[in-house]
Write a protein that holds these residues in place. Structure first.
Motif, mmCIF file in Angstrom:
data_model
loop_
_atom_site.group_PDB
_atom_site.id
_atom_site.type_symbol
_atom_site.label_atom_id
_atom_site.label_comp_id
_atom_site.label_asym_id
_atom_site.label_seq_id
_atom_site.Cartn_x
_atom_site.Cartn_y
_atom_site.Cartn_z
ATOM 1 N N PRO A 152 81.651 121.997 1.892
ATOM 2 C CA PRO A 152 81.948 122.978 1.042
ATOM 3 C C PRO A 152 83.208 124.154 1.226
ATOM 4 C CG PRO A 152 80.061 123.297 2.447
ATOM 5 C CD PRO A 152 80.618 122.180 2.520
ATOM 6 N N ASN A 153 83.390 124.150 2.622
ATOM 7 C CA ASN A 153 84.655 124.942 2.672
ATOM 8 C C ASN A 153 85.971 124.523 2.387
ATOM 9 O OD1 ASN A 153 82.825 126.783 4.052
ATOM 10 N ND2 ASN A 153 82.641 125.768 5.735
ATOM 11 N N SER A 154 86.160 123.317 2.653
ATOM 12 C CA SER A 154 87.685 122.667 2.602
ATOM 13 C C SER A 154 87.435 122.052 1.082
ATOM 14 C CB SER A 154 87.813 121.710 3.429
ATOM 15 O OG SER A 154 86.929 120.520 3.399
ATOM 16 N N GLN A 155 86.335 121.874 0.537
ATOM 17 C CA GLN A 155 86.030 121.063 -0.588
ATOM 18 C C GLN A 155 86.454 119.546 -0.540
ATOM 19 O OE1 GLN A 155 87.860 123.927 -3.588
ATOM 20 N NE2 GLN A 155 85.726 124.388 -4.167
ATOM 21 N N ILE A 156 86.435 119.005 0.676
ATOM 22 C CA ILE A 156 86.901 117.727 0.821
ATOM 23 C C ILE A 156 85.753 116.773 0.744
ATOM 24 C CG2 ILE A 156 87.952 115.879 2.392
ATOM 25 C CD1 ILE A 156 89.879 118.135 3.280
ATOM 26 N N LEU A 157 85.924 115.757 0.007
ATOM 27 C CA LEU A 157 84.844 114.812 -0.326
ATOM 28 C C LEU A 157 85.296 113.610 0.553
ATOM 29 C CD1 LEU A 157 82.312 113.410 -1.639
ATOM 30 C CD2 LEU A 157 83.888 112.615 -3.398
ATOM 31 N N THR A 158 84.413 112.969 1.528
ATOM 32 C CA THR A 158 85.100 111.731 2.502
ATOM 33 C C THR A 158 84.123 111.050 2.180
ATOM 34 O OG1 THR A 158 85.801 113.559 4.279
ATOM 35 C CG2 THR A 158 85.374 111.236 4.884
ATOM 36 N N TYR A 159 84.634 109.478 2.060
ATOM 37 C CA TYR A 159 83.929 108.222 2.117
ATOM 38 C C TYR A 159 84.518 107.457 3.278
ATOM 39 C CZ TYR A 159 82.944 103.768 0.240
ATOM 40 O OH TYR A 159 82.139 102.090 0.311
ATOM 41 N N ASP A 160 83.470 106.933 4.048
ATOM 42 C CA ASP A 160 83.633 106.183 5.303
ATOM 43 C C ASP A 160 82.937 104.959 5.519
ATOM 44 O OD1 ASP A 160 85.086 106.878 8.313
ATOM 45 O OD2 ASP A 160 83.087 106.142 8.369
ATOM 46 N N LEU A 161 83.666 104.003 5.995
ATOM 47 C CA LEU A 161 82.909 102.728 6.321
ATOM 48 C C LEU A 161 83.245 102.409 7.584
ATOM 49 C CD1 LEU A 161 81.361 100.105 5.572
ATOM 50 C CD2 LEU A 161 83.443 99.470 4.657
ATOM 51 N N ARG A 163 82.005 99.109 10.412
ATOM 52 C CA ARG A 163 81.567 97.868 10.480
ATOM 53 C C ARG A 163 81.235 97.431 12.107
ATOM 54 N NH1 ARG A 163 83.522 92.782 6.849
ATOM 55 N NH2 ARG A 163 82.210 94.225 5.301
ATOM 56 N N HIS A 164 80.257 97.246 12.395
ATOM 57 C CA HIS A 164 80.181 96.796 14.134
ATOM 58 C C HIS A 164 80.462 98.126 14.717
ATOM 59 C CE1 HIS A 164 79.708 92.638 13.107
ATOM 60 N NE2 HIS A 164 80.861 92.557 12.693
ATOM 61 N N ASN A 165 80.178 99.446 14.246
ATOM 62 C CA ASN A 165 80.072 100.448 14.755
ATOM 63 C C ASN A 165 81.807 100.906 15.185
ATOM 64 O OD1 ASN A 165 78.991 102.883 15.371
ATOM 65 N ND2 ASN A 165 78.966 102.501 17.604
ATOM 66 N N LEU A 166 82.821 100.335 14.457
ATOM 67 C CA LEU A 166 84.192 100.490 14.430
ATOM 68 C C LEU A 166 84.596 100.829 13.048
ATOM 69 C CD1 LEU A 166 85.141 97.344 16.406
ATOM 70 C CD2 LEU A 166 84.802 99.676 17.346
ATOM 71 N N PRO A 167 85.538 102.039 13.026
ATOM 72 C CA PRO A 167 86.068 102.229 11.781
ATOM 73 C C PRO A 167 86.749 100.904 10.916
ATOM 74 C CG PRO A 167 87.066 103.586 13.721
ATOM 75 C CD PRO A 167 86.263 102.413 14.264
ATOM 76 N N ARG A 168 86.421 101.209 9.860
ATOM 77 C CA ARG A 168 86.935 100.037 8.775
ATOM 78 C C ARG A 168 87.878 100.622 7.469
ATOM 79 N NH1 ARG A 168 86.323 94.514 8.199
ATOM 80 N NH2 ARG A 168 86.441 93.990 6.084
ATOM 81 N N TYR A 169 87.237 101.508 7.019
ATOM 82 C CA TYR A 169 88.060 102.333 6.048
ATOM 83 C C TYR A 169 87.676 103.720 5.656
ATOM 84 C CZ TYR A 169 89.399 103.538 1.455
ATOM 85 O OH TYR A 169 90.161 104.280 0.407
ATOM 86 N N GLN A 170 88.541 104.579 5.502
ATOM 87 C CA GLN A 170 87.955 105.948 4.920
ATOM 88 C C GLN A 170 88.885 106.682 3.844
ATOM 89 O OE1 GLN A 170 88.983 109.786 7.462
ATOM 90 N NE2 GLN A 170 86.527 109.473 7.819
ATOM 91 N N ALA A 171 88.437 107.303 2.965
ATOM 92 C CA ALA A 171 89.106 108.092 2.073
ATOM 93 C C ALA A 171 88.799 109.450 1.819
ATOM 94 C CB ALA A 171 88.702 107.382 0.764
ATOM 95 N N GLN A 172 89.733 110.348 1.694
ATOM 96 C CA GLN A 172 89.483 111.820 1.558
ATOM 97 C C GLN A 172 89.843 112.141 0.161
ATOM 98 O OE1 GLN A 172 90.938 113.885 5.100
ATOM 99 N NE2 GLN A 172 88.748 113.667 5.987
ATOM 100 N N LEU A 173 89.322 112.997 -0.384
ATOM 101 C CA LEU A 173 89.433 113.510 -1.755
ATOM 102 C C LEU A 173 89.086 114.852 -2.073
ATOM 103 C CD1 LEU A 173 87.579 110.514 -2.085
ATOM 104 C CD2 LEU A 173 88.977 110.469 -4.111
ATOM 105 N N GLN A 174 90.125 115.572 -2.866
ATOM 106 C CA GLN A 174 89.653 117.001 -3.155
ATOM 107 C C GLN A 174 89.683 117.231 -4.597
ATOM 108 O OE1 GLN A 174 93.341 118.422 -1.221
ATOM 109 N NE2 GLN A 174 92.200 119.431 0.310
ATOM 110 N N PRO A 175 89.024 118.023 -5.081
ATOM 111 C CA PRO A 175 88.601 118.619 -6.469
ATOM 112 C C PRO A 175 90.037 118.541 -7.230
ATOM 113 C CG PRO A 175 87.773 120.275 -5.225
ATOM 114 C CD PRO A 175 88.396 119.615 -4.233
ATOM 115 N N ARG A 176 90.166 117.661 -8.446
ATOM 116 C CA ARG A 176 91.546 117.769 -9.403
ATOM 117 C C ARG A 176 91.606 119.251 -9.617
ATOM 118 N NH1 ARG A 176 90.924 113.640 -14.055
ATOM 119 N NH2 ARG A 176 91.853 112.210 -12.505
ATOM 120 N N LYS A 177 92.918 119.487 -9.804
ATOM 121 C CA LYS A 177 93.509 120.904 -10.121
ATOM 122 C C LYS A 177 93.873 120.762 -11.437
ATOM 123 C CE LYS A 177 93.990 122.719 -5.872
ATOM 124 N NZ LYS A 177 92.766 122.455 -4.859
#
Length: 177
Positions: A152-161, A163-177
């Motif tokens: 809520p402070n940065s208003q960043i939405l993060t989606y993370d995946l 697999r086998h406890n290792l990073p596979r994918y991540q996206a960060q998004l902010q409110p459309r201005k």
């Protein structure tokens, strides 16, 4: 004998009680629901691979539909609008599913995968471990853990995946201005 009957009755009644989602899952759902009507834009942050399907694509998360039990977030990758994240709240907890559709609205062959929130989350972040449906549909994804987070402070939405406890994918998004 009377004590035994009371114990048996207690055990039977305990088995009938529905499992209630932890308070942090309910709080997370409420926080996510408060974003309904908002649109977030961003990009992939991992992997840093120009050959990745999502590399260089504008990512858009549209909190298009919210009800008391379900939040549907349309997720577009460039011109591809085939994805929707579906977060469902039930007595069992929070469930994240990925709904993939063709342009005509028919379900993709690989759709409805995801899993239940585990106990690693908090009011602003939840982790969803792959369920049996996912393991059956995509055996390689049996160890997947998806994470959704809103700061809520940065208003960043993060989606993370992971697999086998290792990073596979991540996206960060902010409110459309």
């Amino acid at each position: 004998m009377k004590k035994l009957m009371i114990i048996m009755l207690f055990v039977l009644l305990s088995a009938c009680v529905k499992k209630v989602a932890p308070n942090n899952q309910q709080a997370f759902f409420s926080h996510l629901k408060s974003l309904c009507g908002q649109v977030f834009e961003g990009a992939s942050t991992y992997p840093d691979d120009p050959e990745h399907d999502f590399a260089g694509q504008l990512l858009v998360a549209d909190f298009a539909h919210c009800s008391e039990q379900e939040i549907r977030i349309k997720f577009a990758v460039g011109e591809d609008h085939s994805r929707t994240w579906v977060v469902t709240q039930s007595a069992k907890g929070l469930l994240l599913k990925h709904d993939h559709r063709h342009a005509d609205g028919t379900p993709d062959e690989i759709t409805n995968y995801g899993g239940w929130a585990n106990d690693q989350g908090n009011d602003w972040r939840q982790h969803f471990a792959a369920d049996q449906t996912t393991a059956d549909l995509i055996p390689a994804a049996a160890t997947n853990v998806w994470m959704l987070q809103y700061d809520p402070n940065s208003q960043i939405l993060t989606y993370d995946l992971k697999r086998h406890n290792l990073p596979r994918y991540q996206a960060q998004l902010q409110p459309r201005k």
